[in-house]
Design an enzyme around this catalytic site. Sequence first.
Site, PDB file in Angstrom:
ATOM      1  N   ASP A 199       0.919  -1.239   0.061  1.00 23.51           N
ATOM      2  CA  ASP A 199       0.126   0.012   0.131  1.00 23.51           C
ATOM      3  C   ASP A 199       0.901   1.068  -0.227  1.00 23.51           C
ATOM      4  O   ASP A 199       2.148   0.980  -0.088  1.00 23.51           O
ATOM      5  CB  ASP A 199      -0.809  -0.240   1.216  1.00 23.51           C
ATOM      6  CG  ASP A 199      -2.333   0.606   0.841  1.00 23.51           C
ATOM      7  OD1 ASP A 199      -2.297   1.716   0.430  1.00 23.51           O
ATOM      8  OD2 ASP A 199      -3.364  -0.093   0.890  1.00 23.51           O
ATOM      9  N   HIS A 287      -3.084   2.944  -4.514  1.00 21.50           N
ATOM     10  CA  HIS A 287      -2.650   2.460  -3.508  1.00 21.50           C
ATOM     11  C   HIS A 287      -1.221   2.009  -3.518  1.00 21.50           C
ATOM     12  O   HIS A 287      -0.775   0.893  -2.919  1.00 21.50           O
ATOM     13  CB  HIS A 287      -3.440   1.314  -2.617  1.00 21.50           C
ATOM     14  CG  HIS A 287      -4.782   1.956  -1.822  1.00 21.50           C
ATOM     15  ND1 HIS A 287      -4.703   2.316  -0.741  1.00 21.50           N
ATOM     16  CD2 HIS A 287      -6.016   2.178  -2.497  1.00 21.50           C
ATOM     17  CE1 HIS A 287      -5.894   2.962  -0.384  1.00 21.50           C
ATOM     18  NE2 HIS A 287      -6.677   2.649  -1.298  1.00 21.50           N
ATOM     19  N   GLU A 347     -10.175   2.509  -4.292  1.00 21.69           N
ATOM     20  CA  GLU A 347      -9.995   3.920  -4.030  1.00 21.69           C
ATOM     21  C   GLU A 347      -8.938   4.437  -4.912  1.00 21.69           C
ATOM     22  O   GLU A 347      -7.840   4.979  -4.642  1.00 21.69           O
ATOM     23  CB  GLU A 347      -9.695   3.877  -2.534  1.00 21.69           C
ATOM     24  CG  GLU A 347     -10.480   3.561  -1.736  1.00 21.69           C
ATOM     25  CD  GLU A 347     -10.225   3.627  -0.126  1.00 21.69           C
ATOM     26  OE1 GLU A 347     -11.182   4.021   0.619  1.00 21.69           O
ATOM     27  OE2 GLU A 347      -9.178   3.476   0.199  1.00 21.69           O
ATOM     28  N   TYR A 440     -15.259  -4.500   9.951  1.00 18.77           N
ATOM     29  CA  TYR A 440     -13.759  -3.948   9.933  1.00 18.77           C
ATOM     30  C   TYR A 440     -13.491  -3.881  11.285  1.00 18.77           C
ATOM     31  O   TYR A 440     -14.042  -3.035  12.060  1.00 18.77           O
ATOM     32  CB  TYR A 440     -14.107  -2.250   9.216  1.00 18.77           C
ATOM     33  CG  TYR A 440     -13.708  -2.601   7.736  1.00 18.77           C
ATOM     34  CD1 TYR A 440     -14.053  -3.333   7.032  1.00 18.77           C
ATOM     35  CD2 TYR A 440     -13.084  -1.404   7.074  1.00 18.77           C
ATOM     36  CE1 TYR A 440     -14.045  -3.470   5.462  1.00 18.77           C
ATOM     37  CE2 TYR A 440     -12.706  -1.274   5.843  1.00 18.77           C
ATOM     38  CZ  TYR A 440     -13.123  -2.567   4.920  1.00 18.77           C
ATOM     39  OH  TYR A 440     -12.855  -2.569   3.593  1.00 18.77           O
TER      40      TYR A 440
HETATM   41  C1  ACM Z   1     -10.995  -0.637   1.448  1.00 17.47           C
HETATM   42  O1  ACM Z   1     -11.086  -0.655   2.671  1.00 17.47           O
HETATM   43  N1  ACM Z   1     -10.313   0.412   0.938  1.00 17.47           N
HETATM   44  C2  ACM Z   1     -11.084  -1.779   0.748  1.00 17.47           C
END
Ligand code: ACM
Length: 765
Positions: A199, A287, A347, A440
Amino acid sequence: MKNYCLFIVLIFIMLVSCANPSFQEDEITLIPKPLHFQLNEQSFRVKSSTSISVSDESQTKAVSYLNMLLEQAAGFALDVSEEAQSGGILFEMSADLSGEAYQLEVTPRQIRIKASGESGFFYAVQTLRQLLPAQIESKTKANVDWLVPCVSIEDEPRFSWRGMHMDFSRHFFTLDEVKTFLDYMTLYKLNTYHMHLTDDQGWRIEIKKYPLLTEKGAWRIPNNQDTICMERAKENDLFQIAEKNFRQVDGERLYGGFFTQEEIREIVDYADERCITVVPEIDMPGHFKAAIDNYPFLSCKDQAGWATVFSTPCCLGKETTYEFMENVLAEVVELFPGPYIHIGGDEVNIQSWIDCPKCQGEIKKHGLKDEHELQSHFNRRIEKFLQAKGKQLMGWDEIVRGGLSEGATMMWWRNWAPQAPYIAADNGNDMVMTPDFQYYFDFTNEATPLQKVYDYKPVPEDFSPQQTEHILGVQANLWSEWIPNFKRLQYQTFPRIMALAETGWTSEEAKDFDDFFKRVEKHYPRMDVMDIHYYIPSVEGLEKKIVFVDSALVDLTLSFPLEGVEIFYTLDGSLPTRQSLRYTQPLVVKKPMVIKARAYRGEVFNDLKTTEIEQQSYREASAMVPDNKGLKRWFVKGKLNNVEEIKVPVTRNWQKTETIELGDFAKQKDFYLVYEGLFEASRDGVYEFELRSDGGSLMFLGDELLVDNGGYHGPRKRYAKVALKKGWHPFTIRYLPSSNPRVITAWVTNPGEEAQFLDGSVCGF
Ligand code: ACM
Ligand code: ZN
């Protein structure tokens, strides 16, 4: 005859007293809950003389794991024999069971395990592990009676994908930590380990063709995430950044780490011994900053950087980008034998592609509609490459936009993109559910509590049987921006991992939160033996500032009851420890101070709660008495930089209103609003006022600023408390919306009551 009877009775008593003890239903705490379960009388005692009989190679992993546990915790491993036996622990093939299914029959004389393959045998051993005393988790010899209650179990999972994810980029975790985590997953029958290896904040896997990725890309000058963790660490050890992940380079202290390919192989093997498949993620084409920093030709403008929110992505108009990705993936596919390679895809800042002639050229050349189709075009090329290597592409749900490639598997994470699962299923693509709002686990336990995790239903209610077939299962993620060490990782993981595991394994009809939580409570002693810093209920009652005139009652509670949890607090600003004051009953406070409190269960603590206790004297009521009910509102067209610039002239064009709300003003641009009125305090007491707004908003009581929700921001709330004498109190509220006006409301909480709108019912002018 009399003597004979006595003899029989004596023999009977001896037999009964020799029998292994029986267990009660509530002593069985299996997580995930098995499909069919029956508790019987008595138990089986595992002794050093107990033997294991095996009949097939597919039993090896299960037997090794069981013996590893026993060797550590009981100080002995069991003899393994290929000869059929009538006692001891018997592993038997049963071809009619499906791959992950097993049967476990425990009687006082033997434990019989049936399955058709290695996962089934392995999960039977995990059930056995949970039926044994918690000390089976001990790494040193424990002196306990190794009793297994007599049970009859038939079990198999609901979903084939029961996953956990870890992020190694934002903060890194070592090989040993990975192994320990894999053992946690093992206990709860999870079978997929997703490693987010690359990332913007660091590249964590050795790629021999591009050595700079780890020589430089794995190391960073501590960033803003590190700074925030360091700040939090001042009052919470769980935010200490793991010291072992720092190194000194040319006098500079750098944070980072990476896995060599050898270490990756070790992880994959360790997982495989536990029937866990590892899924690597190389997030692309966004990323990707850790790589672009060192190979800048990858980006559109030959340099790494940040756009407004996301980093600038790779250029999709340059052939060198595709080559780079393929070279990286060529090494990655060799390391991970599992079927899936995750390429992220989330993203992406597409503005870089809008501005790039090469990207636009690629769009034209291939007749693509837009930048989203450009990303799909990239995904398809990568997918072809992976397919040629025998792998399937997986990506976050953004890969749906712009058209999904045929064989791709989607990870759904954006609760705010609810159509993605429908699009994927109707297109014939498989998916894994890992929703941001429920799964999450980097979110706090307060924001995403255990029950919220447990209650999540992975299959959308209106999914047809055909659509449902495309749901492979569930996964929870541990993004590590705010998880700088392994203890914090444990705190974020436990006990929520148990809720995930039960949803992944147990049928929906058999799930019940109250029943589940009773079993979770019994897993705390097991987690203690495993040296896990789990989450415990938090202290409630200090969420807001406490204001008093004569005295305040500070009433602390726990967010949920849990055995062994105590609250400790301080009143002098110091950090509470177990040696601080122990909370037993509400406190009467008569002077201003700061109260800090945290809950402990043994040495396990949770996040600190702090609040200021402030003494005020009553504000006198105004001599003014309103003639009308309601409020006055002043609407002004004009552009200002911030709400602090709003000036209220003496004469202005008021309108009467009953409420403070945006309503149709939401459609306007470049304006601001001022509300004015008299608030009626129905009695002497402490009142709370709250402003919820985007942009900036301020509430004045008389001329004095009371609620400061100023600055320029998205929707948020701010509050203040004030001691008011009974009567009328003049106030104004100023609101300067953001460029996208969203909300303005005001609330008041009268002493001892619930919050209500600050509107015409309590205001006049
Ligand atoms: C993510 O949480 N950007 C997959
Ligand atoms: Zn480009």
